[in-house]
Design a protein around this motif. Structure first.
Motif, short mmCIF file in Angstrom:
data_model
loop_
_atom_site.label_atom_id
_atom_site.label_comp_id
_atom_site.label_asym_id
_atom_site.label_seq_id
_atom_site.Cartn_x
_atom_site.Cartn_y
_atom_site.Cartn_z
N LYS A 115 39.10 24.92 3.13
CA LYS A 115 39.30 25.91 4.20
C LYS A 115 38.05 26.75 4.41
O LYS A 115 37.63 27.00 5.55
N LEU A 116 37.41 27.16 3.32
CA LEU A 116 36.19 27.96 3.41
C LEU A 116 35.08 27.16 4.08
O LEU A 116 34.36 27.67 4.94
N ARG A 117 34.96 25.89 3.70
CA ARG A 117 33.93 25.04 4.32
C ARG A 117 34.15 24.92 5.81
O ARG A 117 33.19 25.02 6.59
N ARG A 118 35.39 24.73 6.23
CA ARG A 118 35.68 24.60 7.66
C ARG A 118 35.31 25.87 8.41
O ARG A 118 34.78 25.82 9.53
N THR A 140 29.67 13.62 8.47
CA THR A 140 30.90 14.15 9.03
C THR A 140 31.07 15.59 8.54
O THR A 140 30.46 16.00 7.55
N GLU A 141 31.93 16.34 9.25
CA GLU A 141 32.17 17.73 8.84
C GLU A 141 32.67 17.80 7.40
O GLU A 141 32.30 18.70 6.65
N ALA A 142 33.51 16.86 7.01
CA ALA A 142 34.07 16.87 5.65
C ALA A 142 33.02 16.62 4.59
O ALA A 142 33.22 16.97 3.42
N GLU A 143 31.90 16.01 4.97
CA GLU A 143 30.85 15.70 4.01
C GLU A 143 29.81 16.81 3.88
O GLU A 143 29.01 16.80 2.95
N LEU A 149 23.79 23.03 5.10
CA LEU A 149 23.85 24.06 6.14
C LEU A 149 22.82 25.16 5.98
O LEU A 149 22.42 25.80 6.96
N ALA A 150 22.38 25.40 4.76
CA ALA A 150 21.64 26.62 4.45
C ALA A 150 20.34 26.80 5.23
O ALA A 150 19.94 27.92 5.54
N HIS A 151 19.65 25.70 5.53
CA HIS A 151 18.38 25.80 6.26
C HIS A 151 18.59 25.95 7.76
O HIS A 151 17.61 26.02 8.52
N GLU A 169 29.81 25.81 -5.45
CA GLU A 169 29.85 25.58 -4.01
C GLU A 169 30.55 26.72 -3.28
O GLU A 169 30.10 27.14 -2.20
N ASP A 170 31.61 27.25 -3.85
CA ASP A 170 32.32 28.35 -3.18
C ASP A 170 31.45 29.60 -3.09
O ASP A 170 31.49 30.32 -2.09
N GLU A 171 30.69 29.88 -4.13
CA GLU A 171 29.77 31.03 -4.08
C GLU A 171 28.74 30.86 -2.96
O GLU A 171 28.44 31.80 -2.23
N ARG A 172 28.23 29.65 -2.85
CA ARG A 172 27.21 29.39 -1.82
C ARG A 172 27.83 29.49 -0.42
O ARG A 172 27.22 30.05 0.50
N MET A 173 29.02 28.94 -0.25
CA MET A 173 29.68 29.03 1.06
C MET A 173 30.03 30.48 1.41
O MET A 173 29.89 30.89 2.57
#
Length: 211
Positions: A115-118, A140-143, A149-151, A169-173
């Protein structure tokens, strides 16, 4: 276990999995690339932030060397492998022109909340629409990951380095989400301002104000 690796410090942040293309022109780094190509060994790119080497970097491997010139200049393609922490910097790799570092490799968590990624991906797409930027991530969005995304969200080098220091990953998102939550209203306001400027001088169809 600590490992001694050749290094190429640069004022950039490289994330695992990223492709990085460089033009090599300094003799010491020409020697580094010669050695890495001959021995099929990777090298490290410590991030330089505000003219200092704060301690983290990324191990990369050569994937292609092209456009070799008589003076040794060339273009290289690399692929980022993993993040390291510098234990000790050494001015010179033994017998070489380039520097070295004793490093430890870090364990990185790549699994995150869907959910956070989306939410973050949707915000990135909105930012790009507002800026009229077209970006094909070739995934794909799921990948897509935080590193993908960061750059592409307008982070400064210091902010990109701050994200490099986050190991889940959650911290980065969450870091990207916070940045986008701050950036989007500013960009939206700029877009509104741009529209107002463009309309200035046009005939306006407005109702009169009733006193």
């Amino acid at each position: 276990m600590d490992e001694l690796i050749p290094i190429f410090p640069l004022e950039i942040v490289v994330y695992p999995g990223a492709a990085l293309n460089l033009h090599i022109f300094e003799p010491r780094y020409q020697q580094l690339i010669d050695d890495c190509e001959l021995a099929q060994m990777p090298f490290g790119i410590p991030s330089v932030v505000d003219k200092t080497v704060p301690g983290l970097g990324t191990l990369v491997k050569l994937t292609e060397v092209t456009n070799l010139q008589p003076d040794g200049q060339r273009d290289i393609k690399t692929r980022a492998l993993k993040i390291f922490r510098i234990v000790e910097l050494r001015k010179l790799y033994p017998g070489k022109l380039y520097s070295a570092a004793l490093v430890q490799y870090l364990e990185i968590d790549h699994a995150g909340d869907t959910k956070l990624r989306r939410q973050v991906v949707a915000s990135v797409k909105k930012l790009h629409r507002l800026l009229n930027v077209e970006k094909d991530f070739a995934k794909t969005e799921a990948e897509l990951t935080s590193y993908d995304l960061a750059h592409h969200v307008g982070l400064s080098t210091a902010q990109e380095y701050a994200l490099l220091k986050l190991f889940t990953e959650d911290e980065r998102m969450e870091y990207l989400k916070k940045h986008l939550d701050q950036a989007l209203p500013v960009v939206t306001g700029m877009e509104s301002l741009k529209e107002k400027i463009q309309l200035n001088g046009h005939f306006k169809h407005l109702p009169g104000f009733e006193l």
